[in-house]
Motif scaffolding. Structure first.
Motif, PDB file in Angstrom:
ATOM      1  N   ILE A 274       0.824  -1.198   0.000  1.00  0.00           N
ATOM      2  CA  ILE A 274       0.000   0.000   0.000  1.00  0.00           C
ATOM      3  C   ILE A 274       0.863   1.255   0.000  1.00  0.00           C
ATOM      4  N   ALA A 275       0.460   2.236  -0.802  1.00  0.00           N
ATOM      5  CA  ALA A 275       1.142   3.527  -0.843  1.00  0.00           C
ATOM      6  C   ALA A 275       0.091   4.638  -0.805  1.00  0.00           C
ATOM      7  N   GLU A 276       0.564   5.859  -0.654  1.00  0.00           N
ATOM      8  CA  GLU A 276      -0.329   7.020  -0.597  1.00  0.00           C
ATOM      9  C   GLU A 276       0.303   8.174  -1.350  1.00  0.00           C
ATOM     10  N   ASN A 277      -0.521   8.896  -2.105  1.00  0.00           N
ATOM     11  CA  ASN A 277      -0.067  10.125  -2.736  1.00  0.00           C
ATOM     12  C   ASN A 277      -1.188  11.151  -2.656  1.00  0.00           C
ATOM     13  N   SER A 278      -1.057  12.239  -3.390  1.00  0.00           N
ATOM     14  CA  SER A 278      -2.058  13.301  -3.307  1.00  0.00           C
ATOM     15  C   SER A 278      -3.418  12.841  -3.829  1.00  0.00           C
ATOM     16  N   GLY A 279      -3.436  11.754  -4.609  1.00  0.00           N
ATOM     17  CA  GLY A 279      -4.697  11.250  -5.140  1.00  0.00           C
ATOM     18  C   GLY A 279      -5.456  10.351  -4.195  1.00  0.00           C
ATOM     19  N   GLY A 280      -4.744   9.758  -3.222  1.00  0.00           N
ATOM     20  CA  GLY A 280      -5.411   8.884  -2.279  1.00  0.00           C
ATOM     21  C   GLY A 280      -4.523   7.735  -1.831  1.00  0.00           C
ATOM     22  N   ILE A 281      -5.149   6.711  -1.285  1.00  0.00           N
ATOM     23  CA  ILE A 281      -4.466   5.513  -0.806  1.00  0.00           C
ATOM     24  C   ILE A 281      -4.726   4.393  -1.802  1.00  0.00           C
ATOM     25  N   TYR A 282      -3.682   3.686  -2.207  1.00  0.00           N
ATOM     26  CA  TYR A 282      -3.847   2.704  -3.262  1.00  0.00           C
ATOM     27  C   TYR A 282      -2.911   1.518  -3.078  1.00  0.00           C
TER      28      TYR A 282
END
Length: 233
Positions: A81-89
């Motif tokens: 799992i990773a996270e960026n400005s778009g969300g958690i994915y």
């Protein structure tokens, strides 16, 4: 909030959605050492089955040279799992039979930002409980990739599960259409598969309801419910 000893472990009795010892701003906490225990109720026709399912956070691992949080399920599957400005994915997953993670072709979104009503995304999915019952019995999970569209439908909901009462939860609704061919006599049948997920701030997923309604001479559907029993640290 208080800790209650259960079988020698300290289980967090989750009576609300706020706890300063957790990341109360996150609807999908990724701290190493957390473990979610769920009661799973599967209903197909007149059959109802109860089982246990758990997810724990392991040590971070790199995917494409970038550190990822690792969620490990009770069947040994590892989700990266990773996270960026778009969300958690989700970037990849690895089952017990795989020697290395299988990288997703595109991000498999868990939650997309902003976390407010109307935010949408889509992911591939497959049937959870649908099965053929005539002329032979077979689960329909393999090779049936469907596109499910998700949308945040509520951001101030209350959910009651075995772990307790959770306020200020967001509700995510997912829908996918599936067309099945039974036989020459019955022809095609189209069903709407629904998934509803509730996330509590500082806790994560507290309840999931998957509905696959279908009942005829050839196929049988039903539903699966995941309810949080405890969050352990």
């Amino acid at each position: 909030m208080r800790y209650i000893p259960v079988l020698g472990l300290f289980v967090l009795a989750l009576q609300s959605c706020s706890n300063q010892s957790l990341d109360s701003s996150s609807y999908f906490p990724l701290q190493e050492g957390l473990q979610w225990d769920y009661l799973v109720t599967t209903s197909v026709g007149d059959s109802i089955r109860h089982s246990d399912f758990s997810i724990r956070m392991g040590e971070q691992e790199p995917i494409n040279s970038r550190p990822h949080a690792v969620r490990i399920t009770s069947d040994g599957t590892r989700y990266y799992i990773a996270e960026n400005s778009g969300g958690i994915y989700r970037t990849a997953k690895r089952t017990l039979t795989e020697s290395k993670p299988a990288i997703d072709n595109s991000p498999h979104w868990v939650l997309k930002y902003p976390l407010r009503n109307g935010t949408q995304w889509s992911n591939p999915t497959y049937p959870f409980v649908l099965r053929r019952v005539y002329p032979y019995e077979e689960r329909l999970t393999r090779g049936m990739n469907l596109k499910m569209t998700f949308q945040i439908m509520g951001d101030d909901e209350t959910v009651v599960v075995p772990a307790g009462r959770f306020d200020n939860c967001i509700r995510v609704q997912g829908e996918a259409n599936l067309t099945l061919y039974a036989d020459a006599r019955s022809g095609y049948e189209e069903i709407l598969i629904n998934t509803t997920e509730w996330y509590a701030p500082g806790v994560g997923l507290v309840k999931l309801l998957r509905e696959e309604p279908l009942s005829n001479d050839v196929f049988a559907g039903g539903e699966v419910v995941y309810e949080l029993r405890s969050l352990r640290r």
